[in-house]
Write an enzyme that holds these catalytic residues in place. Sequence first.
Site, mmCIF file in Angstrom:
data_model
loop_
_atom_site.group_PDB
_atom_site.id
_atom_site.type_symbol
_atom_site.label_atom_id
_atom_site.label_comp_id
_atom_site.label_asym_id
_atom_site.label_seq_id
_atom_site.Cartn_x
_atom_site.Cartn_y
_atom_site.Cartn_z
ATOM 1 N N GLU A 34 -0.068 -1.780 0.972
ATOM 2 C CA GLU A 34 -0.041 -0.615 1.868
ATOM 3 C C GLU A 34 1.382 -0.077 1.986
ATOM 4 O OE1 GLU A 34 -2.763 1.165 2.368
ATOM 5 O OE2 GLU A 34 -3.739 -0.405 3.540
ATOM 6 N N HIS A 35 1.472 1.246 1.917
ATOM 7 C CA HIS A 35 2.771 1.949 1.973
ATOM 8 C C HIS A 35 3.696 1.530 0.830
ATOM 9 C CE1 HIS A 35 2.184 4.337 5.566
ATOM 10 N NE2 HIS A 35 1.614 3.294 6.128
ATOM 11 N N ASP A 43 2.581 2.808 -2.495
ATOM 12 C CA ASP A 43 2.234 3.683 -3.636
ATOM 13 C C ASP A 43 3.331 4.703 -3.902
ATOM 14 O OD1 ASP A 43 1.514 5.140 -1.314
ATOM 15 O OD2 ASP A 43 -0.298 5.994 -2.225
ATOM 16 N N GLY A 52 -10.981 10.392 9.707
ATOM 17 C CA GLY A 52 -10.034 9.841 10.685
ATOM 18 C C GLY A 52 -10.071 8.326 10.787
ATOM 19 N N GLY A 79 -9.210 6.202 8.295
ATOM 20 C CA GLY A 79 -8.349 5.561 7.297
ATOM 21 C C GLY A 79 -9.093 5.263 6.007
ATOM 22 N N SER A 131 -9.899 7.742 3.729
ATOM 23 C CA SER A 131 -9.581 8.798 2.760
ATOM 24 C C SER A 131 -10.681 9.824 2.559
ATOM 25 C CB SER A 131 -9.245 8.196 1.403
ATOM 26 O OG SER A 131 -7.902 7.973 1.347
ATOM 27 N N SER A 167 -10.205 12.823 2.938
ATOM 28 C CA SER A 167 -9.586 13.986 2.283
ATOM 29 C C SER A 167 -9.552 13.795 0.769
ATOM 30 C CB SER A 167 -8.183 14.251 2.837
ATOM 31 O OG SER A 167 -7.347 13.147 2.634
ATOM 32 N N GLU A 171 -3.248 18.012 -2.050
ATOM 33 C CA GLU A 171 -2.916 17.387 -0.757
ATOM 34 C C GLU A 171 -1.426 17.536 -0.435
ATOM 35 O OE1 GLU A 171 -5.259 14.676 0.786
ATOM 36 O OE2 GLU A 171 -3.927 14.555 2.506
ATOM 37 N N ASP A 181 -4.938 7.178 -2.969
ATOM 38 C CA ASP A 181 -6.274 7.576 -2.528
ATOM 39 C C ASP A 181 -6.976 8.390 -3.600
ATOM 40 O OD1 ASP A 181 -5.333 6.403 -0.237
ATOM 41 O OD2 ASP A 181 -4.953 8.287 0.804
#
Length: 378
Positions: free
Chosen positions: A34-35, A37, A119, A121, A123, A125, A157, A169
């Site tokens: 996580e965090h 990419d 909302g 988490g 993805s 979008s 995005e 994502d």
Amino acid sequence: MNPAARAASLFRGAFGGEPRLVASAPGRVNLIGEHVDYHGGHVLPAAIAERTAVAVAAHRGFAAVSEQGAMERGAWLPERSGRWSDYVAGVVRLLAARLPSSAREEGVAVAVASDVPVGSGLSSSAALEGATATALSALWALRLDQRDLVAVAHRAETDFVGMPCGMMDQMASALAPEGSALLIDCATLETRPVPAAVDLVLVDSGESHALRAGAYAERRREGDEAMALLRTAFPGLRHMVGVPVERLDEAVAPLPAVLARRVRHVVAEDRRAVLAASALEGRDLVTFGRLVNASHDSLRDLYECSTPRLDGIVAAARGVPGVLGARLVGAGWGGSVLVVAAPGRGADVAAALQRAPGITAPAVRMVRVGSGARVERT
Ligand code: GLA
């Protein structure tokens, strides 16, 4: 009805004709990594079974309708509106630019139906962007391969919507193989399918993600600052994960404490993702669970993107028999907790979590692993 059938039916109701085709793409759950990419690290996401479907056909101008009832109409080509349809419009603009001018359509109508929670988490979008890119590429016979589609979805995005996310994502939503997680090296975009023989349960914190975009952008700025400082000692450093682990203490020593914490998280989390993939491949589920727990602790203490509510859910989950590990998933600052359970124990774990104080039943769901974007019907 599945989202593809609902999107087609919504299209007929809204635009009075048949769609030319329907495509769909899944949300994703990230097992670990996580965090990292956007720092060239490794991530291990899987597609979830919940999908977003997009029905399309040629039209005058731009029109997009969603199941929530909002109809958006705009010029051809559509401009940014600040509304949900921007995820569609961004992809439309990028792909329309690839049509030869003689073949440029006069517009497109789009109907969207989705089972991906917004909302949480997961993805939603990326699912919308991936489904739209897949549908328009087929509608306009652009013959883009999956990696082109990923690049288009990602640019929609970052450049059009304005969310400075990494590529995880969109990669996961477009490329995730049926039933497996996908180890992605975000520096090279190489991928490796990793069978995930664990049960996955998600607990939605119900926390609004209003803060998420601003906090995420702040982490990106901190990352840029840290990279500038790291490069004084490591001039050739391309990505933050390139800091050698054995020189981490030395590398972060000159940095302000906040930036040192961020770098420590990124470098260690990248390693954890690689080790976690090997642990899954070797069926060492205890090690996998430990890595998942360590990921959350690092996100909480070093990356500082957790919340007391997420931490509370993680703590409750870790006490449930059959749980191997638990961590916040996605960007953080709200969203969901991923609970990893031993194979076959997911349903019991989900039932126990539904009874845990402060967690309400609709917030808990078992995850079924799905597969990447596809055309549903031509
Ligand atoms: C969000 C972003 C991803 C990734 C995660 C954190 O989901 O869209 O690119 O950075 O946060 O791992």
